[in-house]
Write a protein that holds these residues in place. Structure first.
Motif, PDB file in Angstrom:
ATOM      1  N   TRP A 186       0.978   2.578  -4.240  1.00 54.39           N
ATOM      2  CA  TRP A 186      -0.448   2.539  -3.973  1.00 54.39           C
ATOM      3  C   TRP A 186      -1.042   1.500  -4.898  1.00 54.39           C
ATOM      4  N   THR A 187      -2.326   1.305  -4.786  1.00 52.41           N
ATOM      5  CA  THR A 187      -3.001   0.317  -5.626  1.00 52.41           C
ATOM      6  C   THR A 187      -4.135   1.000  -6.385  1.00 52.41           C
ATOM      7  N   HIS A 188      -4.666   0.291  -7.370  1.00 52.76           N
ATOM      8  CA  HIS A 188      -5.848   0.818  -8.051  1.00 52.76           C
ATOM      9  C   HIS A 188      -7.000   0.960  -7.054  1.00 52.76           C
ATOM     10  N   ARG A 189      -7.081   0.047  -6.110  1.00 53.44           N
ATOM     11  CA  ARG A 189      -8.170   0.123  -5.123  1.00 53.44           C
ATOM     12  C   ARG A 189      -8.032   1.370  -4.247  1.00 53.44           C
ATOM     13  N   ILE A 190      -6.810   1.710  -3.862  1.00 54.19           N
ATOM     14  CA  ILE A 190      -6.576   2.937  -3.089  1.00 54.19           C
ATOM     15  C   ILE A 190      -6.959   4.154  -3.935  1.00 54.19           C
ATOM     16  N   ASP A 194      -7.206 -11.585   3.172  1.00 53.53           N
ATOM     17  CA  ASP A 194      -7.852 -12.405   4.210  1.00 53.53           C
ATOM     18  C   ASP A 194      -6.880 -12.875   5.289  1.00 53.53           C
ATOM     19  N   ALA A 195      -5.590 -12.707   5.053  1.00 56.54           N
ATOM     20  CA  ALA A 195      -4.586 -13.165   6.023  1.00 56.54           C
ATOM     21  C   ALA A 195      -4.264 -12.115   7.084  1.00 56.54           C
ATOM     22  N   VAL A 196      -4.784 -10.911   6.928  1.00 58.82           N
ATOM     23  CA  VAL A 196      -4.454  -9.843   7.877  1.00 58.82           C
ATOM     24  C   VAL A 196      -5.691  -9.417   8.646  1.00 58.82           C
ATOM     25  N   THR A 197      -5.439  -8.891   9.825  1.00 55.19           N
ATOM     26  CA  THR A 197      -6.517  -8.437  10.694  1.00 55.19           C
ATOM     27  C   THR A 197      -6.276  -6.984  11.069  1.00 55.19           C
ATOM     28  N   LEU A 198      -7.310  -6.179  10.905  1.00 55.92           N
ATOM     29  CA  LEU A 198      -7.280  -4.772  11.302  1.00 55.92           C
ATOM     30  C   LEU A 198      -8.627  -4.421  11.925  1.00 55.92           C
ATOM     31  N   ASP A 220     -10.684  -2.116  11.165  1.00 52.08           N
ATOM     32  CA  ASP A 220     -11.641  -1.880  10.080  1.00 52.08           C
ATOM     33  C   ASP A 220     -11.288  -2.832   8.942  1.00 52.08           C
ATOM     34  N   PRO A 221     -12.105  -3.851   8.728  1.00 49.34           N
ATOM     35  CA  PRO A 221     -11.807  -4.815   7.669  1.00 49.34           C
ATOM     36  C   PRO A 221     -11.631  -4.179   6.283  1.00 49.34           C
ATOM     37  N   ASP A 222     -12.246  -3.018   6.069  1.00 51.37           N
ATOM     38  CA  ASP A 222     -12.114  -2.340   4.777  1.00 51.37           C
ATOM     39  C   ASP A 222     -10.712  -1.777   4.537  1.00 51.37           C
ATOM     40  N   ASP A 223      -9.865  -1.765   5.566  1.00 54.88           N
ATOM     41  CA  ASP A 223      -8.485  -1.287   5.411  1.00 54.88           C
ATOM     42  C   ASP A 223      -7.480  -2.415   5.199  1.00 54.88           C
ATOM     43  N   ARG A 224      -7.946  -3.655   5.245  1.00 52.79           N
ATOM     44  CA  ARG A 224      -7.022  -4.780   5.105  1.00 52.79           C
ATOM     45  C   ARG A 224      -6.282  -4.775   3.771  1.00 52.79           C
ATOM     46  N   ASP A 253      -6.729   2.947  12.769  1.00 49.01           N
ATOM     47  CA  ASP A 253      -7.127   1.831  11.922  1.00 49.01           C
ATOM     48  C   ASP A 253      -5.962   0.906  11.577  1.00 49.01           C
ATOM     49  N   PHE A 254      -4.747   1.327  11.944  1.00 49.52           N
ATOM     50  CA  PHE A 254      -3.541   0.538  11.671  1.00 49.52           C
ATOM     51  C   PHE A 254      -2.711   0.419  12.947  1.00 49.52           C
TER      52      PHE A 254
END
Length: 184
Positions: free
Chosen positions: A34-38, A82-86, A88-92, A113-114
């Protein structure tokens, strides 16, 4: 070596599911990431939605999570966002972290969302936690059952049985996993 999975914030939010997912990783069935953002999203939502929980205890839980799984934090994924598209942009950021970590699976409740077409080009699959845990049961039922037993054993303030833990997982929508563990 275990395969790599990213746990989305929504599967780290419910305490018993978070505990099970971490214990599955500790058992060596997967390498959890996971990440700190998650974690920011998880604990921001917990603090907002559960004012009954002590914020200091939540901060402690976050630190314990990071210590519980060796090499769990994905870093350096920001340039990929910015290289991925989903849808919901908040899930990129979740997909970007999965790409950076070379994860095979994103464990999330929000499968819509995925979508497969967005993840397939990266050889990543999104799985609902029920399907993910069911896969782990099929791979190593005794280990998963042991994880659930350890969760029950760790409940000292309010003692719980394995059946209590299974009921809580069932309430969270892990119907097939719980049914599989209750049979055989």
């Amino acid at each position: 070596m275990a395969f790599v999975v990213i746990y989305d914030a929504n599967v780290l939010y419910p305490n018993v599911l978070r505990d099970l997912l971490i214990r599955v990783a500790q058992a060596g069935l997967v390498q959890a990431k996971w990440t700190h953002r998650i974690l920011d999203e998880t604990f921001r939502n917990l603090k907002a939605n559960r004012p009954d929980l002590d914020p200091d205890n939540l901060d402690r839980t976050r630190k314990l999570m990071i210590r519980a799984i060796r090499d769990c934090l994905v870093q350096g994924y920001a340039p990929l966002i910015d290289a991925v598209t989903l849808p919901d942009p908040d899930d990129r950021h979740v997909l970007a972290a999965a790409i950076k970590a070379r994860a095979q699976i994103i464990v999330t409740v929000n499968l819509k969302d995925f979508p497969t077409d967005s993840l397939g080009q990266w050889d990543i699959e999104a799985k609902h936690p029920d399907a993910f845990i069911l896969d782990q049961i099929h791979l190593d039922r005794p280990s998963v059952y042991g994880c659930i037993q350890r969760i029950a054993d760790s409940c000292t303030k309010q003692p719980r049985t394995i059946h209590d833990i299974l009921a809580r997982l069932e309430d969270l929508g892990l119907l097939e996993s719980v049914a599989s563990l209750r049979t055989e």
